[in-house]
Write a protein that holds these residues in place. Structure first.
Motif, short mmCIF file in Angstrom:
data_model
loop_
_atom_site.label_atom_id
_atom_site.label_comp_id
_atom_site.label_asym_id
_atom_site.label_seq_id
_atom_site.Cartn_x
_atom_site.Cartn_y
_atom_site.Cartn_z
N GLU A 265 1.18 -1.00 -0.15
CA GLU A 265 0.03 -0.06 -0.31
C GLU A 265 0.64 1.53 0.22
OE1 GLU A 265 -2.65 -0.14 2.98
OE2 GLU A 265 -3.78 -2.12 2.17
N LEU A 266 2.28 0.75 0.32
CA LEU A 266 3.30 2.26 -0.06
C LEU A 266 2.44 3.34 -1.13
CD1 LEU A 266 6.49 0.97 1.41
CD2 LEU A 266 4.69 2.56 2.31
N PRO A 267 2.78 4.22 -1.87
CA PRO A 267 2.57 5.18 -2.83
C PRO A 267 3.58 4.92 -3.85
CG PRO A 267 3.26 6.77 -1.38
CD PRO A 267 3.00 5.27 -0.38
N PRO A 268 3.32 4.56 -4.90
CA PRO A 268 4.63 4.61 -5.88
C PRO A 268 5.67 5.86 -6.18
CG PRO A 268 2.01 5.13 -7.23
CD PRO A 268 2.01 4.84 -5.61
N LEU A 269 6.75 5.33 -6.20
CA LEU A 269 7.42 6.49 -6.07
C LEU A 269 7.80 7.32 -8.21
CD1 LEU A 269 11.09 4.56 -4.50
CD2 LEU A 269 9.32 6.23 -3.88
N ALA A 270 7.21 6.67 -9.13
CA ALA A 270 7.58 7.02 -9.87
C ALA A 270 7.13 9.05 -9.83
CB ALA A 270 6.56 6.43 -11.58
N PRO A 271 6.03 9.12 -9.33
CA PRO A 271 5.42 10.82 -9.51
C PRO A 271 6.13 11.41 -8.90
CG PRO A 271 3.69 8.96 -8.88
CD PRO A 271 4.96 8.82 -9.04
N PHE A 272 7.23 10.85 -7.74
CA PHE A 272 8.36 11.62 -7.26
C PHE A 272 9.87 11.63 -7.49
CE2 PHE A 272 4.94 9.77 -3.98
CZ PHE A 272 4.52 11.01 -3.53
N LEU A 273 9.76 11.12 -9.21
CA LEU A 273 11.20 10.99 -9.13
C LEU A 273 11.32 11.72 -10.52
CD1 LEU A 273 11.27 6.86 -10.42
CD2 LEU A 273 12.51 8.34 -8.44
N PRO A 274 12.77 12.72 -10.99
CA PRO A 274 13.18 13.65 -11.78
C PRO A 274 12.97 12.80 -13.07
CG PRO A 274 14.62 12.91 -10.59
CD PRO A 274 13.84 12.07 -9.83
N ASP A 275 12.62 14.07 -14.02
CA ASP A 275 12.28 13.62 -15.60
C ASP A 275 13.15 13.08 -16.29
OD1 ASP A 275 9.74 14.36 -15.37
OD2 ASP A 275 9.99 16.24 -15.83
N ASP A 276 14.73 13.97 -15.57
CA ASP A 276 15.66 12.83 -16.19
C ASP A 276 16.35 12.07 -15.22
OD1 ASP A 276 16.15 14.75 -14.06
OD2 ASP A 276 17.93 15.77 -14.98
N VAL A 277 15.59 10.63 -15.17
CA VAL A 277 15.91 10.32 -13.46
C VAL A 277 17.46 9.25 -14.73
CG1 VAL A 277 14.08 9.30 -14.05
CG2 VAL A 277 16.11 8.27 -11.78
N GLU A 278 17.01 8.87 -16.00
CA GLU A 278 18.16 7.79 -16.98
C GLU A 278 19.52 8.78 -16.85
OE1 GLU A 278 15.79 6.55 -20.21
OE2 GLU A 278 14.58 5.50 -18.85
N GLU A 279 19.22 10.13 -17.26
CA GLU A 279 19.85 10.99 -17.80
C GLU A 279 21.35 10.42 -16.20
OE1 GLU A 279 19.33 14.51 -18.87
OE2 GLU A 279 18.67 13.59 -21.13
N LEU A 280 20.48 10.69 -14.86
CA LEU A 280 21.21 11.05 -14.41
C LEU A 280 22.09 9.53 -13.60
CD1 LEU A 280 19.28 12.93 -11.65
CD2 LEU A 280 21.01 13.70 -12.79
N ALA A 281 21.23 8.86 -13.43
CA ALA A 281 21.74 7.49 -13.29
C ALA A 281 23.47 6.79 -14.17
CB ALA A 281 20.52 6.36 -14.04
N ASP A 282 23.15 7.66 -15.46
CA ASP A 282 24.58 7.02 -16.46
C ASP A 282 25.30 8.11 -16.21
OD1 ASP A 282 21.96 5.75 -17.70
OD2 ASP A 282 21.87 6.74 -19.11
N ALA A 283 25.12 9.46 -16.00
CA ALA A 283 25.72 10.29 -15.36
C ALA A 283 26.61 9.88 -14.13
CB ALA A 283 25.42 11.64 -15.00
N THR A 284 25.59 8.61 -12.94
CA THR A 284 26.92 8.54 -12.09
C THR A 284 27.63 7.12 -12.74
OG1 THR A 284 24.95 7.66 -11.20
CG2 THR A 284 25.46 9.65 -10.27
N ARG A 285 27.60 6.40 -13.49
CA ARG A 285 28.61 5.28 -13.91
C ARG A 285 29.65 5.33 -13.85
NH1 ARG A 285 23.73 2.38 -17.41
NH2 ARG A 285 21.82 1.92 -16.08
#
Length: 285
Positions: A265-285
């Motif tokens: 019943e926890l609220p989903p995380l998707a609405p709270f994630l930034p739009d460029d989350v994939e770009e941020l994930a690639d930058a930290t690799r």
């Protein structure tokens, strides 16, 4: 010579009228005479507790004028004016079956449930409520649903909600501002921002290791995890197969504090994630 209890009767011997002045004659047992068991009971001293039982064993079906000893009862002589059978003391005890609890009416059941729910300090299950009220669990569950629906329809400032596998009363979210004003600052210890972030990672990634939590947050979380374990919000739940590191998950207290029944019943995380989350994930690799 015929043996009967403690008295002996000689059919061919002299009767009671033949007794001389020097001593009494034989004792005659008649239909109206004393019970040998009673005589034995009166004569038994402190050191002879089993004398009465021995006398009962000696009285058989062939005894003159006496019935058989069966199941702890002694039959008295038959014939006209016979004495009813009597029960030996201490041989049998009557058992009384417990009476079932009376079934409560719907208004009584509703009132009893509301009274209990007002005093509980943690969610209580339907089974526990049914045991306390001595009512079928099949009646308790639907009545709780009816009570919850009634509170919602009436617009009360509180609601009956399923949480942590049980039922408990909670204030409604729309009145949270007023409740916060009532509660004094410092009356309850609040979690730090670091503790809230760590708790969120555990809640959405459980079961999870310390190293994984630290990697997600980017800082060491050992101290924060110890704090959350001490508060009873998270707990160890085994070890990881490859590394052997401890795994952590949220507790029932965590669900209770958030008013949730399960972690699903926890609220989903998707609405709270930034739009460029994939770009941020690639930058930290």
């Amino acid at each position: 010579m015929v043996a009967s209890g403690f008295a002996q009767v000689d059919p061919d011997g002299p009767g009671p009228d033949d007794a001389g002045p020097g001593g009494p004659g034989p004792v005659e047992v008649t239909a109206g005479g004393p019970d040998p068991l009673e005589v034995a009971s009166d004569e038994a001293g402190p050191g002879e507790p089993d004398r009465v039982e021995a006398a009962a064993d000696e009285v058989g079906p062939a005894g003159p004028g006496l019935g058989a000893v069966t199941d702890g009862t002694v039959g008295e002589p038959g014939g006209a004016g016979g004495v009813p059978r009597r029960q030996l003391a201490g041989r049998r005890r009557a058992t009384v079956a417990a009476e079932p609890a009376p079934e409560l009416s719907d208004p009584e059941l509703r009132g009893a449930l509301e009274a209990i729910l007002l005093v509980v300090d943690e969610p209580v299950s339907e089974l526990v409520l049914a045991q306390v009220l001595e009512q079928p669990a099949e009646r308790v569950g639907p009545m709780l649903d009816e009570i919850a629906a009634g509170y919602t329809a009436a617009g009360h400032g509180f609601e009956l909600r399923r949480a942590a596998g049980g039922w408990r009363l909670y204030t409604r979210p729309e009145y949270a501002t007023y409740v916060e004003r009532f509660v004094l600052d410092g009356q309850s210890v609040r979690l730090t921002q670091a503790a809230l972030e760590t708790l969120a990672v555990v809640a959405y990634k459980q079961p999870v290791t310390r190293s994984r939590i630290s990697a997600i947050r980017g800082v060491n979380c050992d101290g924060v995890i110890r704090t959350l374990v001490t508060r009873g919000l998270i707990e160890e739940c085994g070890t990881e197969t490859d590394s052997g590191a401890f795994l952590y998950r949220t507790t029932t207290l965590f669900l209770e504090k958030l008013g949730l029944n399960t972690v699903d019943e926890l609220p989903p995380l998707a609405p709270f994630l930034p739009d460029d989350v994939e770009e941020l994930a690639d930058a930290t690799r």
